[in-house]
Design an enzyme around this catalytic site. Structure first.
Site, PDB file in Angstrom:
ATOM      1  N   ASP A 282       4.439  11.777  32.515  1.00  0.00           N
ATOM      2  CA  ASP A 282       5.494  10.984  31.894  1.00  0.00           C
ATOM      3  C   ASP A 282       6.281  11.852  30.911  1.00  0.00           C
ATOM      4  OD1 ASP A 282       6.888   8.594  30.751  1.00  0.00           O
ATOM      5  OD2 ASP A 282       5.362   7.533  31.891  1.00  0.00           O
TER       6      ASP A 282
ATOM      7  N   HIS B 162       8.678   6.523  26.231  1.00  0.00           N
ATOM      8  CA  HIS B 162       8.271   6.007  27.538  1.00  0.00           C
ATOM      9  C   HIS B 162       6.829   6.378  27.855  1.00  0.00           C
ATOM     10  CE1 HIS B 162       8.325   5.626  31.978  1.00  0.00           C
ATOM     11  NE2 HIS B 162       9.326   4.788  31.814  1.00  0.00           N
TER      12      HIS B 162
ATOM     13  N   SER C 121       7.772   0.630  35.431  1.00  0.00           N
ATOM     14  CA  SER C 121       7.128   1.666  34.630  1.00  0.00           C
ATOM     15  C   SER C 121       5.949   1.102  33.854  1.00  0.00           C
ATOM     16  CB  SER C 121       8.119   2.289  33.647  1.00  0.00           C
ATOM     17  OG  SER C 121       8.994   3.169  34.289  1.00  0.00           O
TER      18      SER C 121
END
Length: 586
Positions: free
Chosen positions: A49, A122, A359
């Site tokens: 990620d 994220h 996600s």
């Protein structure tokens, strides 16, 4: 190169092939499986990620035992990151940016770090979703107050940063070689689970870095889960379609974050859902309802015109029976910086944020896989995926078929896959559809790939295509209609008993008009644990096109095959789908 499979993802991809109908996951009550699995103890989850913020309380290692001796990874030193940032929870952190630099894309010094540290948030969010430690009294500006915890809070985490903000193109991006390098390193380091909330445009498998890296992981017994992308539930929009991946879409949860809007001088008070972080008085702002266009009324972002809504107070109509358009409201840690927009370019700081999309559902699945792996050490990746798919729920909390949020009508397996993941049922599925590495090679052979192309995917030249077959032992069935309304297909499957006792199962078929399904034999017997039984399923499709309305971007129909345990509780369900292949399918 491709952006993250997050809310900004917009590229279209092809529909999964006939053997790639994947489970799309959200969660039911997970506490029983968590307790039985000791909350994922001793399992290592590798996350690829945008990096990680190690100071988060979600990564505290209080009361955790020593790092497993089999772990071969490390904690890299880089910009604002050093080895002391790792602990018994975050046991590894690396960054992979050489491919990006070879493209002469320079990493921003103000909006990112050339190190495992996360700037975007994220990667921190996905990591804490998968295996974050418990943190009490967490909230998002008073919303969703309570204890934040990952799906497998006792599992270990390793971050492989492959996404960076480029100051040249001003986006967060990933490069194929960096992703593949990160996956190779995760395999070498000794992860048990790999989670990738990212994707590339669908190509043949020998050109897809995630498909290639995941096959190498498969051979080492590593479970790999990926995001399907956020362009669904429209047809032909899925990323990561290789059948050895567990590809995850997003669903909804039955939680609402209530808010009130008072109009005029207190004349009307509207109660609804919002995540706006503060009380606000505004005047002379136009209202927008999207009246007369159902998709605009639902705030379908593909239908809204920015010119229509700019500068207006937008109301969305959610009152359509069960949840039609709900944010996933998945709650996890992000770096303490401006996150919640309030006006113009002003943002409020927050430690925890609510983020939606595939996600977020991908690390949920990674965490559940960690719980299953901790409970069933002998299960293959295919067995874990089968357990998830065949026990998934296909009805919502109103006991109706799961709704397609863009059309407000009942979805199909081409929208919701195998259904919403139910971790407790997945822990004890009764039967699984297992798949060996050789089976995938036979599948690649049947795709008419060359020996060189198969070698690129599998990493070996020692294989034979003598038993080439597209009929993979997969937990779903799909019949492709190529310019025809009628066809017949026969599938061969093998069931493996993973329960501790002998058992007998009967086949139960739900088939709509225009679909005839025959199962032979219709009763299967398992003398004990790890015994197998074979069956054939023949599907005859005979559609009257004029009488079949398009459902969620395809013409066709669907049903289910269930194996019901005699004098028992296990039910193993698989979708059966007929669909028209798209000309866009490569």
């Amino acid at each position: 190169m491709s952006r993250y499979a997050s809310t900004s993802l917009a590229e279209e991809t092809s529909q999964p092939s006939s053997l790639q109908l994947e489970a799309k996951a959200l969660l039911d009550n997970e506490w029983w499986i968590s307790y039985t699995s000791k909350f994922g103890d001793d399992i290592i989850i590798g996350v690829l990620d945008s990096g990680i913020w190690p100071e988060s309380e979600s990564f505290n290692d209080r009361n955790m035992p020593p790092v497993p001796q089999r772990w071969q990874g490390m904690c890299e030193t880089g910009t604002e990151f050093n080895t002391s940032h790792c602990n018994k929870k975050l046991i590894g952190a690396r960054k992979f940016s050489q491919g990006m630099k070879q493209y002469r894309l320079n990493i921003s010094n103000t909006n990112d770090y050339d190190s495992p540290r996360d700037f975007l948030g994220h990667g921190t969010h996905t990591s804490s979703t998968a295996a974050g430690s418990r943190v009490q009294n967490a909230n998002y500006f008073g919303y969703a107050e309570g204890t934040a915890t990952g799906m497998a809070p006792s599992a270990r985490l390793a971050m492989y940063k492959v996404g960076f903000y480029s100051k040249d193109i001003r986006v967060i991006d990933v490069v194929a070689t960096d992703v593949l390098a990160g996956m190779d390193q995760a395999i070498e380091d000794g992860v048990d689970i790999m989670s990738l909330s990212l994707g590339f445009k669908e190509t043949p498998f020998f050109k897809n870095p995630i498909a290639i890296g995941a096959f190498a992981a498969l051979k080492k017994g590593i479970f790999v889960t990926c995001s399907a992308g956020n362009s669904g539930p429209h047809g032909y929009t899925m990323f990561n379609g290789a059948p050895w991946l567990t590809t995850v879409g997003a669903g909804t949860v039955d939680r609402e974050l209530g808010a009130r809007v008072t109009l005029g001088d207190g004349d009307i008070t509207v109660t609804g859902i919002s995540m706006y972080p503060e009380n606000l008085f505004i005047s002379r702002i136009p209202l927008y309802f999207g009246h007369g266009n159902r998709r605009k009324e639902l705030c379908d972002w593909n239908s809204l015109d920015s010119k229509d809504v700019a500068g207006k107070f937008v109301f969305c109509d959610y009152d359509n029976e069960s949840s039609v358009f709900r944010s996933e409201d998945i709650y996890a840690w992000v770096p303490n910086r401006g996150f919640a927009p309030i006006r113009d370019h002003d943002y409020l700081l927050t430690d925890y944020a609510l983020v939606s999309g595939t996600s977020m559902s991908c690390p949920h699945t990674a965490g559940v896989a960690a719980l299953l792996k901790a409970t069933h050490r002998d299960w293959s990746s295919a067995a874990i995926r089968s357990a998830m798919m065949t026990t998934a729920d296909v009805t919502d909390n109103a006991n109706g078929r799961i709704i397609d949020m863009t059309t407000a009508v009942a979805g199909t397996p081409l929208d919701f896959g195998a259904g919403h993941l139910n971790p407790n049922k997945a822990m004890d599925p009764g039967l699984v559809y297992d798949i060996e590495v050789e089976d995938y090679i036979n599948y690649l052979c049947a795709l008419n790939y060359t020996s060189q192309q198969i070698q690129i995917i599998t990493g070996t030249s020692n294989f034979s295509c003598k038993y080439a077959s597209l009929d993979l032992n997969y937990p779903s069935f799909i019949v492709i209609l190529n310019k025809t309304n009628s066809t017949t297909s026969t599938f061969r499957r093998v069931l493996l008993n993973v329960a501790d006792t002998a058992s007998i199962y009967n086949a139960v078929v739900e088939a709509p008009p225009g679909m005839k399904v025959v199962v032979q034999p219709s009763t299967v017997n398992f003398p004990g644990k790890y015994t197998k039984a074979e069956f054939n399923l023949t599907v005859e499709i005979n559609l009257e096109v004029d009488s079949v309305a398009p459902q969620s971007d395809y013409f066709g129909n669907y049903g289910f095959l269930s194996w019901n345990e005699v004098n028992g509780t296990h039910v193993i369900r698989s979708p059966i789908v007929s669909a028209i292949a798209s000309a866009k399918n490569p």
